[in-house]
Design a protein around this motif. Structure first.
Motif, mmCIF file in Angstrom:
data_model
loop_
_atom_site.group_PDB
_atom_site.id
_atom_site.type_symbol
_atom_site.label_atom_id
_atom_site.label_comp_id
_atom_site.label_asym_id
_atom_site.label_seq_id
_atom_site.Cartn_x
_atom_site.Cartn_y
_atom_site.Cartn_z
ATOM 1 N N ASN A 191 0.851 -1.179 0.000
ATOM 2 C CA ASN A 191 0.000 0.000 0.000
ATOM 3 C C ASN A 191 0.895 1.239 0.000
ATOM 4 O O ASN A 191 2.098 1.153 -0.183
ATOM 5 C CB ASN A 191 -0.942 -0.007 1.220
ATOM 6 N N ARG A 192 0.285 2.388 0.198
ATOM 7 C CA ARG A 192 1.045 3.641 0.140
ATOM 8 C C ARG A 192 1.829 3.916 1.419
ATOM 9 O O ARG A 192 2.641 4.835 1.454
ATOM 10 C CB ARG A 192 0.094 4.799 -0.144
ATOM 11 N N SER A 193 1.589 3.147 2.460
ATOM 12 C CA SER A 193 2.272 3.391 3.721
ATOM 13 C C SER A 193 3.751 3.033 3.614
ATOM 14 O O SER A 193 4.131 2.067 2.936
ATOM 15 C CB SER A 193 1.626 2.577 4.840
ATOM 16 N N SER A 194 4.572 3.792 4.291
ATOM 17 C CA SER A 194 6.009 3.508 4.314
ATOM 18 C C SER A 194 6.348 2.418 5.326
ATOM 19 O O SER A 194 7.490 1.967 5.390
ATOM 20 C CB SER A 194 6.787 4.778 4.658
ATOM 21 N N LEU A 195 5.365 2.002 6.126
ATOM 22 C CA LEU A 195 5.593 0.988 7.152
ATOM 23 C C LEU A 195 5.018 -0.358 6.731
ATOM 24 O O LEU A 195 3.983 -0.426 6.075
ATOM 25 C CB LEU A 195 4.967 1.421 8.479
ATOM 26 N N ASN A 196 5.683 -1.410 7.136
ATOM 27 C CA ASN A 196 5.220 -2.767 6.894
ATOM 28 C C ASN A 196 4.986 -3.439 8.236
ATOM 29 O O ASN A 196 5.499 -2.999 9.270
ATOM 30 C CB ASN A 196 6.259 -3.555 6.093
ATOM 31 N N GLY A 197 4.200 -4.501 8.234
ATOM 32 C CA GLY A 197 3.966 -5.279 9.438
ATOM 33 C C GLY A 197 4.166 -6.751 9.148
ATOM 34 O O GLY A 197 3.802 -7.241 8.076
ATOM 35 N N MET A 198 4.755 -7.451 10.091
ATOM 36 C CA MET A 198 4.940 -8.895 9.993
ATOM 37 C C MET A 198 4.251 -9.520 11.200
ATOM 38 O O MET A 198 4.646 -9.281 12.344
ATOM 39 C CB MET A 198 6.427 -9.238 9.983
ATOM 40 N N ALA A 199 3.201 -10.294 10.955
ATOM 41 C CA ALA A 199 2.372 -10.808 12.040
ATOM 42 C C ALA A 199 2.451 -12.321 12.130
ATOM 43 O O ALA A 199 2.535 -13.018 11.117
ATOM 44 C CB ALA A 199 0.924 -10.383 11.844
ATOM 45 N N VAL A 200 2.394 -12.821 13.358
ATOM 46 C CA VAL A 200 2.347 -14.260 13.620
ATOM 47 C C VAL A 200 1.138 -14.555 14.501
ATOM 48 O O VAL A 200 0.691 -13.691 15.266
ATOM 49 C CB VAL A 200 3.635 -14.766 14.310
ATOM 50 N N PRO A 201 0.577 -15.761 14.400
ATOM 51 C CA PRO A 201 -0.584 -16.110 15.215
ATOM 52 C C PRO A 201 -0.195 -16.547 16.616
ATOM 53 O O PRO A 201 0.880 -17.110 16.835
ATOM 54 C CB PRO A 201 -1.214 -17.272 14.443
ATOM 55 N N ILE A 202 -1.087 -16.290 17.559
ATOM 56 C CA ILE A 202 -0.979 -16.848 18.911
ATOM 57 C C ILE A 202 -2.110 -17.854 19.032
ATOM 58 O O ILE A 202 -3.291 -17.476 19.045
ATOM 59 C CB ILE A 202 -1.102 -15.760 19.987
ATOM 60 N N ARG A 203 -1.765 -19.132 19.088
ATOM 61 C CA ARG A 203 -2.783 -20.185 19.065
ATOM 62 C C ARG A 203 -2.590 -21.161 20.214
ATOM 63 O O ARG A 203 -1.477 -21.385 20.678
ATOM 64 C CB ARG A 203 -2.726 -20.961 17.747
ATOM 65 N N HIS A 204 -3.704 -21.746 20.623
ATOM 66 C CA HIS A 204 -3.674 -22.815 21.612
ATOM 67 C C HIS A 204 -4.665 -23.880 21.178
ATOM 68 O O HIS A 204 -5.862 -23.603 21.012
ATOM 69 C CB HIS A 204 -4.053 -22.290 23.000
ATOM 70 N N ARG A 205 -4.167 -25.089 20.955
ATOM 71 C CA ARG A 205 -5.004 -26.210 20.503
ATOM 72 C C ARG A 205 -5.793 -25.834 19.251
ATOM 73 O O ARG A 205 -7.008 -26.055 19.163
ATOM 74 C CB ARG A 205 -5.950 -26.663 21.614
ATOM 75 N N GLN A 206 -5.101 -25.253 18.287
ATOM 76 C CA GLN A 206 -5.650 -24.869 16.996
ATOM 77 C C GLN A 206 -6.666 -23.733 17.057
ATOM 78 O O GLN A 206 -7.289 -23.413 16.040
ATOM 79 C CB GLN A 206 -6.296 -26.087 16.292
ATOM 80 N N ARG A 207 -6.815 -23.125 18.207
ATOM 81 C CA ARG A 207 -7.739 -21.992 18.343
ATOM 82 C C ARG A 207 -6.946 -20.688 18.352
ATOM 83 O O ARG A 207 -5.943 -20.565 19.050
ATOM 84 C CB ARG A 207 -8.538 -22.115 19.642
#
Length: 251
Positions: A191-207
């Motif tokens: 997108n036009r933003s100069s910032l990027n984000g890298m996200a990971v999930p927080i899961r417990h027992r597939q939830r």
């Protein structure tokens, strides 16, 4: 967008619940005065609340009170507190070790909501903490990682709530989510933003419990560099948070 229709008996029930919550016990006269509801309506609603276990009659003089069953209605709120409390030390340690700000988020009404951030602790932060800010499910790394790792049923509900997708849009999203699941993390779409984000999930027992995102300028490193340097420590941190949350809930 037009406001959704209000079901009047439901609205009156919540008005009465709010009035009951203001003091330990309330008489019918006090409830009539505070709610503005007719006395017969208050009496009928009290009978219903008692029948389903949310209210009890104390005595003729003291009137009525809420029961501890109402505490179950705040279960998801208490869970968010558990998640934030468990995540804070891990997120602070990551930011102290690597410098970059982190953002913890959960799903709320069809959007991602920021619950905690280490931006104030980061020497490399270009944003405020943004707590309680809402992020797009489709246009944020946190939203996309949630869609990738939640159940198919939950994903369908989320997409319906945000208005659904066309056939081509759905096909493109499905491909993107497959790539995210293989990688274990998601990036903010271009997108036009100069910032990027890298996200990971927080899961417990597939939830899905939540997601955590590291924010950085696109000019500093590309996605391949970010993944090579930070994918493993971010995933390890997310697993540690999930383990701590599970321990808090089981106590």
């Amino acid at each position: 967008m037009a406001s959704p229709p209000v079901i009047e008996p439901v609205r009156r029930s919540f008005v009465l619940l709010e009035a009951l919550s203001r003091r330990r016990t309330s008489t019918v006269s006090v409830l009539v005065e505070e709610t503005g509801l007719p006395r017969p309506t208050v009496l009928r609603l009290l009978q219903t609340l008692m029948a389903v276990g949310y209210a009890a009659r104390v005595s003729r003089e003291q009137g009525y009170r809420l029961t501890d069953r109402v505490l179950g209605l705040s279960g998801s709120i208490r869970f968010i507190d558990h998640l934030v409390d468990a995540a804070i030390p891990h997120m602070s340690r990551f930011t102290a070790d690597h410098g970059w700000p982190l953002y913890l988020a959960t799903l709320s009404y069809g959007a991602i909501t920021i619950r905690h951030s280490t931006a104030p602790e980061s020497p490399m932060s270009f944003e405020t903490a943004g707590v309680n800010q809402r992020r797009s499910m489709l246009q944020s790394a946190l939203g996309r990682v949630w869609l990738a790792f939640c159940s198919g049923e939950e994903r369908g509900t989320i997409l319906r709530d945000i208005g659904g997708l066309g056939v081509r849009q759905q096909a493109a999203l499905d491909q993107a989510l497959q790539r995210i699941r293989r990688a274990g993390h998601a990036f903010t779409p271009p997108n036009r933003s100069s910032l990027n984000g890298m996200a990971v999930p927080i899961r417990h027992r597939q939830r899905m419990l939540g997601g955590v995102s590291m924010r950085f300028p696109r000019s500093v490193m590309d996605e391949a560099q970010a993944a090579a340097r930070y994918a493993r420590p971010l995933a390890q941190m997310a697993r540690a948070v999930a383990s701590d949350v599970a321990g808090r809930i089981s106590r």
